[in-house]
Write a protein that holds these residues in place. Structure first.
Motif, PDB file in Angstrom:
ATOM      1  N   ASP A  38       0.799  -1.221   0.000  1.00 33.36           N
ATOM      2  CA  ASP A  38       0.000   0.000   0.000  1.00 33.36           C
ATOM      3  C   ASP A  38       0.838   1.281   0.000  1.00 33.36           C
ATOM      4  OD1 ASP A  38      -2.347  -1.480   0.054  1.00 33.36           O
ATOM      5  OD2 ASP A  38      -2.367  -1.616   2.227  1.00 33.36           O
ATOM      6  N   SER A  39       2.140   1.181   0.223  1.00 33.72           N
ATOM      7  CA  SER A  39       2.997   2.365   0.251  1.00 33.72           C
ATOM      8  C   SER A  39       3.656   2.547  -1.118  1.00 33.72           C
ATOM      9  CB  SER A  39       4.074   2.225   1.334  1.00 33.72           C
ATOM     10  OG  SER A  39       3.482   2.153   2.613  1.00 33.72           O
ATOM     11  N   PRO A  40       3.604   3.731  -1.714  1.00 31.56           N
ATOM     12  CA  PRO A  40       4.163   3.954  -3.042  1.00 31.56           C
ATOM     13  C   PRO A  40       5.686   3.861  -3.056  1.00 31.56           C
ATOM     14  CG  PRO A  40       3.360   6.015  -2.091  1.00 31.56           C
ATOM     15  CD  PRO A  40       2.953   4.920  -1.157  1.00 31.56           C
ATOM     16  N   TYR A  41       6.206   2.807  -3.673  1.00 35.12           N
ATOM     17  CA  TYR A  41       7.651   2.577  -3.716  1.00 35.12           C
ATOM     18  C   TYR A  41       8.425   3.702  -4.383  1.00 35.12           C
ATOM     19  CZ  TYR A  41      12.117   0.335  -4.752  1.00 35.12           C
ATOM     20  OH  TYR A  41      13.458   0.051  -4.849  1.00 35.12           O
ATOM     21  N   PRO A  42       7.892   4.356  -5.435  1.00 33.46           N
ATOM     22  CA  PRO A  42       8.654   5.466  -6.037  1.00 33.46           C
ATOM     23  C   PRO A  42       9.100   6.525  -5.041  1.00 33.46           C
ATOM     24  CG  PRO A  42       6.860   4.867  -7.479  1.00 33.46           C
ATOM     25  CD  PRO A  42       6.672   4.061  -6.218  1.00 33.46           C
ATOM     26  N   LEU A  43       8.340   6.722  -3.957  1.00 32.84           N
ATOM     27  CA  LEU A  43       8.771   7.676  -2.938  1.00 32.84           C
ATOM     28  C   LEU A  43      10.079   7.246  -2.287  1.00 32.84           C
ATOM     29  CD1 LEU A  43       5.394   8.557  -1.163  1.00 32.84           C
ATOM     30  CD2 LEU A  43       6.695   9.989  -2.748  1.00 32.84           C
ATOM     31  N   ASP A  44      10.294   5.945  -2.173  1.00 34.30           N
ATOM     32  CA  ASP A  44      11.538   5.450  -1.594  1.00 34.30           C
ATOM     33  C   ASP A  44      12.706   5.697  -2.541  1.00 34.30           C
ATOM     34  OD1 ASP A  44      12.744   3.925   0.711  1.00 34.30           O
ATOM     35  OD2 ASP A  44      13.365   2.629  -0.937  1.00 34.30           O
ATOM     36  N   VAL A  45      12.470   5.508  -3.849  1.00 31.13           N
ATOM     37  CA  VAL A  45      13.506   5.785  -4.843  1.00 31.13           C
ATOM     38  C   VAL A  45      13.889   7.260  -4.803  1.00 31.13           C
ATOM     39  CG1 VAL A  45      14.067   5.783  -7.316  1.00 31.13           C
ATOM     40  CG2 VAL A  45      12.735   3.900  -6.324  1.00 31.13           C
ATOM     41  N   VAL A  46      12.889   8.129  -4.764  1.00 33.26           N
ATOM     42  CA  VAL A  46      13.135   9.573  -4.702  1.00 33.26           C
ATOM     43  C   VAL A  46      13.903   9.923  -3.431  1.00 33.26           C
ATOM     44  CG1 VAL A  46      12.014  11.814  -4.449  1.00 33.26           C
ATOM     45  CG2 VAL A  46      11.172  10.187  -6.142  1.00 33.26           C
ATOM     46  N   LYS A  47      13.491   9.351  -2.313  1.00 30.24           N
ATOM     47  CA  LYS A  47      14.178   9.623  -1.043  1.00 30.24           C
ATOM     48  C   LYS A  47      15.655   9.277  -1.144  1.00 30.24           C
ATOM     49  CE  LYS A  47      14.991   6.627   1.675  1.00 30.24           C
ATOM     50  NZ  LYS A  47      15.438   5.597   2.621  1.00 30.24           N
ATOM     51  N   THR A  48      15.963   8.117  -1.698  1.00 31.38           N
ATOM     52  CA  THR A  48      17.354   7.686  -1.813  1.00 31.38           C
ATOM     53  C   THR A  48      18.146   8.600  -2.736  1.00 31.38           C
ATOM     54  OG1 THR A  48      16.726   5.376  -1.412  1.00 31.38           O
ATOM     55  CG2 THR A  48      18.860   5.774  -2.467  1.00 31.38           C
ATOM     56  N   ARG A  49      17.561   8.946  -3.892  1.00 32.97           N
ATOM     57  CA  ARG A  49      18.270   9.816  -4.837  1.00 32.97           C
ATOM     58  C   ARG A  49      18.612  11.165  -4.191  1.00 32.97           C
ATOM     59  NH1 ARG A  49      17.761   8.833 -10.466  1.00 32.97           N
ATOM     60  NH2 ARG A  49      17.740   6.568 -10.783  1.00 32.97           N
ATOM     61  N   VAL A  50      17.652  11.738  -3.468  1.00 32.01           N
ATOM     62  CA  VAL A  50      17.878  13.044  -2.853  1.00 32.01           C
ATOM     63  C   VAL A  50      18.906  12.934  -1.728  1.00 32.01           C
ATOM     64  CG1 VAL A  50      16.795  14.910  -1.546  1.00 32.01           C
ATOM     65  CG2 VAL A  50      15.594  13.895  -3.484  1.00 32.01           C
ATOM     66  N   GLU A  84      14.989   8.925 -17.514  1.00 27.91           N
ATOM     67  CA  GLU A  84      15.318   7.509 -17.372  1.00 27.91           C
ATOM     68  C   GLU A  84      14.146   6.575 -17.642  1.00 27.91           C
ATOM     69  OE1 GLU A  84      17.624   6.825 -13.681  1.00 27.91           O
ATOM     70  OE2 GLU A  84      17.493   9.001 -13.419  1.00 27.91           O
ATOM     71  N   GLY A  85      12.939   7.129 -17.712  1.00 32.10           N
ATOM     72  CA  GLY A  85      11.772   6.297 -17.952  1.00 32.10           C
ATOM     73  C   GLY A  85      11.015   5.983 -16.676  1.00 32.10           C
ATOM     74  N   PHE A  86       9.714   5.734 -16.825  1.00 29.69           N
ATOM     75  CA  PHE A  86       8.846   5.494 -15.675  1.00 29.69           C
ATOM     76  C   PHE A  86       9.280   4.264 -14.887  1.00 29.69           C
ATOM     77  CE2 PHE A  86       5.068   3.631 -13.692  1.00 29.69           C
ATOM     78  CZ  PHE A  86       4.607   4.713 -12.953  1.00 29.69           C
ATOM     79  N   SER A  87       9.776   3.239 -15.582  1.00 27.16           N
ATOM     80  CA  SER A  87      10.139   1.993 -14.896  1.00 27.16           C
ATOM     81  C   SER A  87      11.264   2.191 -13.892  1.00 27.16           C
ATOM     82  CB  SER A  87      10.552   0.928 -15.914  1.00 27.16           C
ATOM     83  OG  SER A  87      11.713   1.336 -16.633  1.00 27.16           O
ATOM     84  N   ARG A  88      12.063   3.253 -14.052  1.00 26.52           N
ATOM     85  CA  ARG A  88      13.164   3.495 -13.130  1.00 26.52           C
ATOM     86  C   ARG A  88      12.664   3.802 -11.717  1.00 26.52           C
ATOM     87  NH1 ARG A  88      18.158   1.888 -13.797  1.00 26.52           N
ATOM     88  NH2 ARG A  88      18.225   2.771 -15.893  1.00 26.52           N
ATOM     89  N   LEU A  89      11.414   4.247 -11.603  1.00 29.19           N
ATOM     90  CA  LEU A  89      10.838   4.522 -10.293  1.00 29.19           C
ATOM     91  C   LEU A  89      10.629   3.241  -9.487  1.00 29.19           C
ATOM     92  CD1 LEU A  89       8.174   7.221 -11.228  1.00 29.19           C
ATOM     93  CD2 LEU A  89      10.343   7.599 -10.046  1.00 29.19           C
ATOM     94  N   TYR A  90      10.723   2.088 -10.142  1.00 26.06           N
ATOM     95  CA  TYR A  90      10.546   0.814  -9.463  1.00 26.06           C
ATOM     96  C   TYR A  90      11.830  -0.011  -9.466  1.00 26.06           C
ATOM     97  CZ  TYR A  90       5.632   1.854  -9.167  1.00 26.06           C
ATOM     98  OH  TYR A  90       4.445   2.457  -8.856  1.00 26.06           O
TER      99      TYR A  90
END
Length: 300
Positions: free
Chosen positions: A26-38, A65-71
């Motif tokens: 239920d938690s959006p994984y892309p937010l974790d990718v963004v958190k790590t990048r920042v 990089e494309g939408f799939s990179r968020l996952y």
């Protein structure tokens, strides 16, 4: 964390595993990718290859990089989530029993809730370190091209840096989880005591969602600085003859603050709290619900 009759360890572990899977779903994984990048970005974040914030990071990842990179790297946290959350809740209950015996306390109180949560967090850290390291390496833009996926990442890290590298950042991970769990479980105890006693199942769910979400937010406020340095420590490949810039948690905190200012210790806070605040509520609701199911099944 349930206020009813305690259940054996295996039931706590299973309920924690179910809660963990529900939370990651239920938690959006892309937010974790963004958190790590920042978090991995040093400096102010200017130019096309830098991120000025959460929305800018999301936009540039999708565009460049494309939408799939968020996952990217999602396999590692999916595999990690069940044992991680199972260990969290089971360890919290077991350490709670231990401390009550040691201190001769019949019921949990605020101080014991914080101590128990912190100890459970340290226990949990040993489970998650290898998964976290692989996830960080796959999420990082600069290193992602080196690996074809989770298993390839593990193989190459072991081959080029040694198997012990999978536990690089253990100390900072322990600090991160000690702080989050102390804030999470300590807040849950306090919020539950302040809210009206639930009259029915719907009221119990509301109480758990509110207290868990507040606990997740408090835990995130407390542990984000350690999360920043953990990400940097785990993303530092071992190079023979060259000591890493970020190695131990507290010296790394000093380095980040000295070079980038105090605000840099909270890089990635917004996407992190957007994920872990509500996620903390989901965790508690599902865990309590599954534990109640087990009690009914056992006839307790």
């Amino acid at each position: 964390m349930s206020s009813d009759k305690p259940l054996p360890f295996i039931y706590q572990f299973a309920a924690g595993a179910v809660a963990g899977v529900s939370e990651v779903r239920d938690s959006p994984y892309p937010l974790d990718v963004v958190k790590t990048r920042v978090q991995l970005q040093t400096g102010k974040g200017t130019g096309e290859d830098a991120y000025s914030g959460m929305v800018d990071c999301l936009r540039k990842i999708v565009r460049n990089e494309g939408f799939s990179r968020l996952y990217r790297g999602i396999t590692a946290p999916i595999l990690m989530e069940a044992p991680k959350r199972a260990t969290k809740f089971a360890a919290n209950d077991e350490w709670g029993k231990f401390y009550r015996r040691v201190f001769g306390v019949a019921k949990m109180n605020q101080s014991l809730s914080v101590l128990t949560g912190a100890t459970a967090g340290a226990t949990e850290a040993f489970v998650v370190v290898p998964f976290e390291l692989v996830k960080i390496r796959l999420q990082d833009r600069a290193q992602a091209h080196k690996y074809n996926g989770m298993l390839d990442c593990v193989r190459k890290i072991v081959a080029t840096e040694g198997p012990l590298t999978l536990y690089q950042g253990l100390e900072s991970t322990i600090w991160r989880h000690v702080l989050w769990n102390a804030g999470y479980f300590g807040s849950i105890f306090q919020i539950r005591s302040l809210m009206p006693k639930p009259a029915d199942k719907k009221g119990q769910i509301t109480t758990d969602m509110v207290s868990g979400a507040i606990g997740g937010t408090v835990g995130t406020v407390l542990n984000t600085p350690m999360d920043v340095v953990k990400s940097r420590i785990q993303n530092s490949p071992k190079v023979p003859g060259r000591p890493p810039k970020y190695n131990w948690a507290w010296p790394a905190l000093t380095t980040v603050m000295k070079e980038e200012g105090f605000a840099a210790l909270y890089k990635g806070f917004v996407p992190k709290v957007l994920r872990l605040g509500p996620g903390g509520g989901i965790l508690l609701v599902v865990f309590t619900g599954v534990m109640d199911f087990f009690r009914r099944m056992r006839g307790d």
